[in-house]
Write an enzyme that holds these catalytic residues in place. Structure first.
Site, PDB file in Angstrom:
ATOM      1  N   ALA A  11       0.820  -1.213   0.000  1.00 24.47           N
ATOM      2  CA  ALA A  11       0.000   0.000   0.000  1.00 24.47           C
ATOM      3  C   ALA A  11       0.856   1.268   0.000  1.00 24.47           C
ATOM      4  CB  ALA A  11      -0.947  -0.005   1.201  1.00 24.47           C
ATOM      5  N   ARG A  21       3.486  10.616  -9.501  1.00 24.17           N
ATOM      6  CA  ARG A  21       3.033  10.696 -10.893  1.00 24.17           C
ATOM      7  C   ARG A  21       2.074  11.865 -11.086  1.00 24.17           C
ATOM      8  NH1 ARG A  21       2.400   4.801 -10.474  1.00 24.17           N
ATOM      9  NH2 ARG A  21       4.181   3.795 -11.496  1.00 24.17           N
ATOM     10  N   GLU A  32      10.574   2.697   5.892  1.00 21.70           N
ATOM     11  CA  GLU A  32      10.231   1.274   5.948  1.00 21.70           C
ATOM     12  C   GLU A  32      11.114   0.585   6.987  1.00 21.70           C
ATOM     13  OE1 GLU A  32       9.461  -2.559   5.886  1.00 21.70           O
ATOM     14  OE2 GLU A  32       8.136  -1.062   4.971  1.00 21.70           O
ATOM     15  N   CYS A  42       3.134 -12.687  -0.909  1.00 24.75           N
ATOM     16  CA  CYS A  42       2.381 -13.911  -1.200  1.00 24.75           C
ATOM     17  C   CYS A  42       3.255 -14.970  -1.872  1.00 24.75           C
ATOM     18  CB  CYS A  42       1.178 -13.587  -2.080  1.00 24.75           C
ATOM     19  SG  CYS A  42      -0.064 -12.576  -1.243  1.00 24.75           S
ATOM     20  N   ASP A 281      -2.729  -3.842   4.996  1.00 26.16           N
ATOM     21  CA  ASP A 281      -3.010  -4.773   6.090  1.00 26.16           C
ATOM     22  C   ASP A 281      -3.174  -4.100   7.445  1.00 26.16           C
ATOM     23  OD1 ASP A 281      -2.719  -6.608   4.110  1.00 26.16           O
ATOM     24  OD2 ASP A 281      -1.047  -7.705   4.998  1.00 26.16           O
ATOM     25  N   TYR A 424     -15.977 -21.478 -25.783  1.00 26.62           N
ATOM     26  CA  TYR A 424     -16.036 -22.938 -25.938  1.00 26.62           C
ATOM     27  C   TYR A 424     -14.920 -23.361 -26.875  1.00 26.62           C
ATOM     28  CZ  TYR A 424     -17.307 -27.343 -28.197  1.00 26.62           C
ATOM     29  OH  TYR A 424     -17.279 -28.610 -28.733  1.00 26.62           O
ATOM     30  N   TRP A 432     -21.087 -26.003 -22.715  1.00 24.14           N
ATOM     31  CA  TRP A 432     -21.602 -25.409 -21.478  1.00 24.14           C
ATOM     32  C   TRP A 432     -20.476 -25.492 -20.463  1.00 24.14           C
ATOM     33  CZ3 TRP A 432     -26.218 -22.999 -21.190  1.00 24.14           C
ATOM     34  CH2 TRP A 432     -27.195 -23.320 -22.133  1.00 24.14           C
TER      35      TRP A 432
END
Length: 443
Positions: A11, A21, A32, A42, A281, A424, A432
């Site tokens: 974030a 920008r 940090e 992840c 988070d 398909y 389907w």
């Protein structure tokens, strides 16, 4: 305008990049506390497992690239206090111990969350790890490359716990996963959890649910995990017991926090203080289906909301459309995906709920590689509006979840999605698709 960003992973760096920008003359400073910026946490379990042996591949953008953009970055620096009235932060250099103050016009809180280490007797022994930061991943990877580790116990059967269990299995270890709740992967409904459970057991990973860890044995290093039912030999333990928002720096400010410590924000990422924004988070996030703020510590939310925060820090009014609790998970050879509400969630919210679970196929049997595909659809009655979906299968299972994400965002019914013009082609889907078969089975 001077902007200070607390936290430089998802974030925080999304916000910093967007600010620079939009307003190239803005002075943007990022503090940090870790040693890395803008990385994909992840991917840590897959790095530990050996799918990727270069940790720098998880870094989305280098520190040099951010500096070239005009963003000043300070690693191993933690903001430990905020004086919101005077717009001053206190920063600690974690390498030297020195503290100093810095001023801001706008402050972005993107400090993320920390892995919870429950107060279990013996949890501070050597050989007990968590997996949340890049440093955690590097440390665990190094330890697993050594000798003498064969029996690994994972405490916690959530997303990270299951991923870690799979990683340790991929390394050839004997793996036990212990979960205090009556099932693993709590966000999934029982039909899907059962498939994941079976896959883990088929691969030789022991999974014990409804079992509570009471202590860790050993002198200096852990050698045993003791539960309320038995004990397990352990050369190494990974604790995956959830996360806690890193918001201690806001103590004493007028920034409102949820009971769990997460920052309360509106859909423009503004906090209760007009000059302080937050995302990731460490913050709450709007849930489109539940139509309220929830705590959902996912990288997708962090990046999107960080970008919105950056825009609005520069005077914009972008509004976050909302999350649908969408997530995917690799469980050995199985793929799991979910979005929206689970069946029990929908009932608890007061919906009159219908659900259908089908076993379809990822593509026609006459093309090689056909695999079963389980799909559960949760919908409102009598409108038949889709509220949630969950999938489990092999090739092609997880990404089909995204079709349901779009359907939920669009307010579609099962009939509408069941007749949608999906592709398909025998290598990919039947005439389907299994998605449509599931939707058309809804009554």
């Amino acid at each position: 305008m001077k902007v200070i960003v607390a936290g430089g992973v998802a974030a925080g760096m999304s916000a910093a990049s967007k600010i620079i920008r939009i307003q190239k003359d803005a002075q943007v400073t990022v503090y940090e506390k870790g040693g890395y910026l803008s990385y994909g946490a992840c991917g840590l379990s897959y790095y530990v497992a050996g799918y990727n042996d270069d940790h720098t591949k998880m870094i989305a953008r280098t520190r040099a690239a951010f500096e070239e953009m005009g963003i000043s970055t300070f690693l191993h620096h933690e903001i430990i206090a905020v004086d919101a009235q005077n717009k001053v932060v206190t920063v600690k250099n974690l390498k030297t111990g020195e503290t100093f103050k810095d001023i801001y016009d706008k402050l972005m809180i993107g400090t993320g969350a920390s892995a919870i280490k429950p107060p279990i007797p013996g949890i501070e022994k050597k050989g007990i790890y968590v997996l949340k930061t890049m440093e955690d991943g590097l440390r665990l990877k190094e330890v697993m490359a050594g000798y003498g580790i064969q029996n690994v116990v994972v405490v916690g059967g959530g997303y990270i716990g299951v991923e870690v269990a799979e990683a340790m299995h991929a390394l050839g270890k004997n793996v036990v996963c212990i979960e205090a709740a009556d099932k693993i992967l709590a966000p999934f409904d029982d039909e899907i959890t059962a498939i994941a459970m079976q896959e883990l057991q088929d691969k030789g990973i022991e999974v014990h649910t409804g079992e509570k860890v009471m202590g860790f044995g050993g002198t200096e290093s852990v050698n045993e995990v003791i539960t309320d039912q038995r004990s397990y030999v352990a050369d190494l333990v990974v604790v995956s017991a959830g996360v806690r928002p890193n918001t201690q720096l806001l103590a004493g400010t007028d920034v409102a926090l949820e009971k769990n410590g997460a920052v309360i924000v509106d859909r423009e990422m503004r906090t209760s203080n007009p000059d302080i924004f937050s995302a990731g988070d460490c913050a709450m996030v709007y849930d489109l289906v539940k139509q309220k703020n929830v705590y959902l510590p996912l990288g997708t939310a962090a990046n999107k909301c960080g970008r919105i925060a950056g825009t609005n820090i520069c005077g914009g009014h972008d509004v976050f459309v909302g999350m649908t609790s969408s997530a995917a998970l690799k469980v050995c050879d199985m793929q799991l995906g979910r979005t929206g509400l689970g069946e029990r969630e929908a009932i608890d919210m007061g919906y009159t709920v219908g659900s259908v679970t089908i076993e379809g196929r990822n593509h026609p049997a006459y093309f090689p590689g056909m695999e079963p595909l389980t799909i559960k659809v949760i919908y409102e009655k009598p409108s038949m509006r889709i509220l949630g979906a969950q999938l489990a299968g092999k090739d092609g299972a997880a990404l089909r979840t995204d079709v349901f994400v779009v359907a939920i965002n669009a307010g579609m019914t099962t009939k509408q999605l069941g007749m949608m013009d999906l592709i398909y082609s025998p290598p990919y889907a039947g005439v389907w698709d299994a998605i449509q078969i599931a939707c058309n089975a809804a009554k």
